[in-house]
Design an enzyme around this catalytic site. Structure first.
Site, PDB file in Angstrom:
ATOM      1  N   HIS A 163      -7.723   0.190   5.010  1.00 47.83           N
ATOM      2  CA  HIS A 163      -7.011  -1.050   4.661  1.00 47.83           C
ATOM      3  C   HIS A 163      -7.565  -2.239   5.462  1.00 47.83           C
ATOM      4  CE1 HIS A 163      -3.095  -2.286   2.519  1.00 47.83           C
ATOM      5  NE2 HIS A 163      -3.873  -3.356   2.671  1.00 47.83           N
TER       6      HIS A 163
ATOM      7  N   ASP B   7      -9.897   1.550  -0.139  1.00 49.07           N
ATOM      8  CA  ASP B   7      -9.462   0.841   1.061  1.00 49.07           C
ATOM      9  C   ASP B   7      -7.984   1.096   1.298  1.00 49.07           C
ATOM     10  OD1 ASP B   7      -9.985  -1.015   3.248  1.00 49.07           O
ATOM     11  OD2 ASP B   7      -8.648  -2.388   2.164  1.00 49.07           O
TER      12      ASP B   7
ATOM     13  N   ARG C 105      -3.563  -1.022  -4.062  1.00 47.95           N
ATOM     14  CA  ARG C 105      -2.500  -0.253  -3.407  1.00 47.95           C
ATOM     15  C   ARG C 105      -2.717   1.216  -3.713  1.00 47.95           C
ATOM     16  NH1 ARG C 105      -1.960  -3.754  -0.398  1.00 47.95           N
ATOM     17  NH2 ARG C 105      -0.147  -5.036   0.069  1.00 47.95           N
TER      18      ARG C 105
ATOM     19  N   GLU D  81      -0.930   6.194   3.261  1.00 46.22           N
ATOM     20  CA  GLU D  81      -1.657   5.585   4.382  1.00 46.22           C
ATOM     21  C   GLU D  81      -0.771   5.228   5.566  1.00 46.22           C
ATOM     22  OE1 GLU D  81      -3.249   2.075   2.309  1.00 46.22           O
ATOM     23  OE2 GLU D  81      -2.038   0.832   3.648  1.00 46.22           O
TER      24      GLU D  81
HETATM   25  P1  NAD Z   1      -2.376 -11.377  -8.133  1.00 43.21           P
HETATM   26  O1  NAD Z   1      -0.883 -11.383  -8.298  1.00 43.21           O
HETATM   27  O2  NAD Z   1      -3.089 -12.677  -8.025  1.00 43.21           O
HETATM   28  O3  NAD Z   1      -3.025 -10.561  -9.332  1.00 43.21           O
HETATM   29  C1  NAD Z   1      -2.494  -9.383  -9.836  1.00 43.21           C
HETATM   30  C2  NAD Z   1      -2.851  -9.338 -11.310  1.00 43.21           C
HETATM   31  O4  NAD Z   1      -2.414  -8.067 -11.828  1.00 43.21           O
HETATM   32  C3  NAD Z   1      -2.161 -10.430 -12.151  1.00 43.21           C
HETATM   33  O5  NAD Z   1      -3.102 -11.114 -12.948  1.00 43.21           O
HETATM   34  C4  NAD Z   1      -1.170  -9.652 -12.986  1.00 43.21           C
HETATM   35  O6  NAD Z   1      -0.933 -10.247 -14.278  1.00 43.21           O
HETATM   36  C5  NAD Z   1      -1.881  -8.323 -13.115  1.00 43.21           C
HETATM   37  N1  NAD Z   1      -1.008  -7.246 -13.559  1.00 43.21           N
HETATM   38  C6  NAD Z   1       0.336  -7.106 -13.400  1.00 43.21           C
HETATM   39  N2  NAD Z   1       0.755  -5.998 -14.005  1.00 43.21           N
HETATM   40  C7  NAD Z   1      -0.332  -5.425 -14.568  1.00 43.21           C
HETATM   41  C8  NAD Z   1      -0.525  -4.259 -15.348  1.00 43.21           C
HETATM   42  N3  NAD Z   1       0.496  -3.460 -15.662  1.00 43.21           N
HETATM   43  N4  NAD Z   1      -1.776  -3.975 -15.767  1.00 43.21           N
HETATM   44  C9  NAD Z   1      -2.822  -4.785 -15.464  1.00 43.21           C
HETATM   45  N5  NAD Z   1      -2.686  -5.909 -14.739  1.00 43.21           N
HETATM   46  C10 NAD Z   1      -1.453  -6.223 -14.298  1.00 43.21           C
HETATM   47  O7  NAD Z   1      -2.648 -10.438  -6.877  1.00 43.21           O
HETATM   48  P2  NAD Z   1      -3.946 -10.421  -5.960  1.00 43.21           P
HETATM   49  O8  NAD Z   1      -3.761 -11.354  -4.827  1.00 43.21           O
HETATM   50  O9  NAD Z   1      -5.144 -10.523  -6.820  1.00 43.21           O
HETATM   51  O10 NAD Z   1      -3.819  -8.944  -5.331  1.00 43.21           O
HETATM   52  C11 NAD Z   1      -4.119  -7.808  -6.108  1.00 43.21           C
HETATM   53  C12 NAD Z   1      -3.761  -6.553  -5.318  1.00 43.21           C
HETATM   54  O11 NAD Z   1      -4.541  -6.466  -4.128  1.00 43.21           O
HETATM   55  C13 NAD Z   1      -2.299  -6.454  -4.871  1.00 43.21           C
HETATM   56  O12 NAD Z   1      -1.815  -5.151  -5.141  1.00 43.21           O
HETATM   57  C14 NAD Z   1      -2.348  -6.634  -3.401  1.00 43.21           C
HETATM   58  O13 NAD Z   1      -1.306  -5.936  -2.752  1.00 43.21           O
HETATM   59  C15 NAD Z   1      -3.711  -6.022  -3.073  1.00 43.21           C
HETATM   60  N6  NAD Z   1      -4.257  -6.524  -1.808  1.00 43.21           N
HETATM   61  C16 NAD Z   1      -4.954  -5.646  -1.021  1.00 43.21           C
HETATM   62  C17 NAD Z   1      -5.499  -6.100   0.188  1.00 43.21           C
HETATM   63  C18 NAD Z   1      -6.292  -5.180   1.087  1.00 43.21           C
HETATM   64  O14 NAD Z   1      -6.518  -5.539   2.257  1.00 43.21           O
HETATM   65  N7  NAD Z   1      -6.752  -4.040   0.625  1.00 43.21           N
HETATM   66  C19 NAD Z   1      -5.302  -7.421   0.583  1.00 43.21           C
HETATM   67  C20 NAD Z   1      -4.615  -8.288  -0.271  1.00 43.21           C
HETATM   68  C21 NAD Z   1      -4.103  -7.826  -1.470  1.00 43.21           C
END
Ligand code: NAD
Length: 339
Positions: A296, A259, A235, A264
């Site tokens: 994105h 990305d 994000r 954005e």
């Molecule tokens: P997920 O919930 O499976 O994993 C997130 C991880 O971050 C978890 O293990 C959690 O414990 C950890 N976390 C929480 N707080 C934290 C902190 N303060 N410090 C370090 N780690 C911490 O989520 P995911 O499905 O792996 O998605 C990760 C990110 O990718 C999300 O922000 C999501 O919005 C983003 N995303 C982007 C796209 C894109 O197209 N660019 C697509 C999907 C998801």
């Protein structure tokens, strides 16, 4: 159920219609982004289907509630664009697609990294212009380099595995909870300061939360190695963009792959190629030869789009039948730590 689909692009319509082949739901597609100006379009729709840059703040939610909307079905994983407190007070059910294809995002992350490390974005243009000079294209081997992965959930864990097993990197991780399988594969969980100070490449995969907002800023950048490569497919607001620009100018950050971008919502998913970009911070980033930005698109694969459409409609069907939607956001749980 009658659904107002906001921020519709041709691909959204195509995949959602295919997932709704039985015509169980009545889908109405609006190109407009959901904002205070457009939210009246949803009047009379019990459900809205929204994406990452739709705006679900309190005023919008109040208008939606007044118009009879009860369900907010996000067709994405992140939900930082929803005021969950207001949604709860107004009695909304909020659903998302927590995991559609973490592979899509993880693979795009690796693609951005490789492109920057081997200067593919520069090489592509040079060769097309008949310039086969290699000056300035010197890369480095990923083998034995240290990659720092912040957030080892579904996506981060796949990224860590790819760098560990695919490239023979040393992988340092940071998360509020550890993944024992990653440790078994050879990854090491370390405090953030250590990850910052020894990583050659840093990739962000934690969610945007109050405690992760601007995780990358002036001070944390100072802790990093000179010439570090920073990748963000998570994000935009995890990064304080102006600090990163300053670090790119001094060479502290050696390359940047994005990305996502903090602002954005005003840019991405639109064709602005005939307009002047008004965001000077974003425009400055585009001037660096060592910055690669995609709009994105990390999620954007055939497999992910099919899964997103299917799971979004599954959430809506469950809600319509009075069942618990599989992608229900448990507001109490989420707000518990972050109210
Ligand atoms: P997920 O919930 O499976 O994993 C997130 C991880 O971050 C978890 O293990 C959690 O414990 C950890 N976390 C929480 N707080 C934290 C902190 N303060 N410090 C370090 N780690 C911490 O989520 P995911 O499905 O792996 O998605 C990760 C990110 O990718 C999300 O922000 C999501 O919005 C983003 N995303 C982007 C796209 C894109 O197209 N660019 C697509 C999907 C998801």
């Amino acid at each position: 159920m009658k659904i107002a689909v906001f921020s519709t692009r041709s691909y959204d319509e195509c995949f959602l219609k295919a997932a709704n082949a039985n015509l169980r739901h009545e889908l109405h597609f609006f190109e407009a982004r959901l904002t205070e100006r457009t939210c009246r379009l949803a009047e009379g729709f019990p459900a809205v289907c929204v994406f990452v840059n739709d705006q679900l703040d309190k005023p919008v939610l109040e208008t939606l509630a007044a118009g009879g909307t009860r369900l907010i079905a996000l067709r994405c994983a992140g939900f930082n664009n929803v005021d969950l407190r207001a949604a709860q007070e107004l009695g909304f059910t909020v659903t998302r697609v927590p995991a559609y294809s973490p592979h899509a995002v993880a693979e795009h992350t690796v693609a951005l990294t490789l492109a920057l490390v081997r200067r593919l974005h520069k090489a592509y243009n040079r060769v097309r212009e008949g310039n086969f000079n290699l000056e300035g294209l010197l890369g480095f081997d990923l083998y034995k380099k240290t990659v720092g992965v912040i957030g080892t959930g579904k996506i981060g864990a796949l990224v860590a595995r790819a760098f560990l097993a695919g490239f023979g990197c040393r992988v340092l991780c940071h998360d509020v909870r550890q993944d024992p399988e990653l440790v078994q594969l050879g990854a090491e969980y370390v405090p953030l300061e250590r990850l910052f100070s020894v990583s050659d490449i840093i990739s962000l995969h934690c969610p945007l939360l109050p405690e992760t907002h601007h995780l990358i800023h002036e001070k944390t950048i100072q802790q990093m190695k000179d010439g570090v490569i920073l990748i963000n497919t998570s994000r935009g607001a995890l990064i304080h963009t102006r600090s990163v620009i300053r670090a790119l100018k001094t060479g502290k950050i050696g390359a940047l792959g994005l990305d996502v971008y903090e602002e954005e919502a005003d840019l991405f998913f639109e064709d602005l190629s005939n307009r002047v970009i008004q965001d000077d911070v974003f425009a400055r980033m585009l001037t660096f030869p060592n910055v690669l930005i995609t709009g994105h698109q990390a999620f954007f694969t055939q497999e992910a789009m099919e899964a997103i459409a299917a799971q979004t409609l599954e959430n809506i069907s469950a809600f319509a039948e009075g069942h618990r939607p599989p992608g229900l956001i448990e507001v109490e749980k989420v707000l518990g730590g972050h109210a």
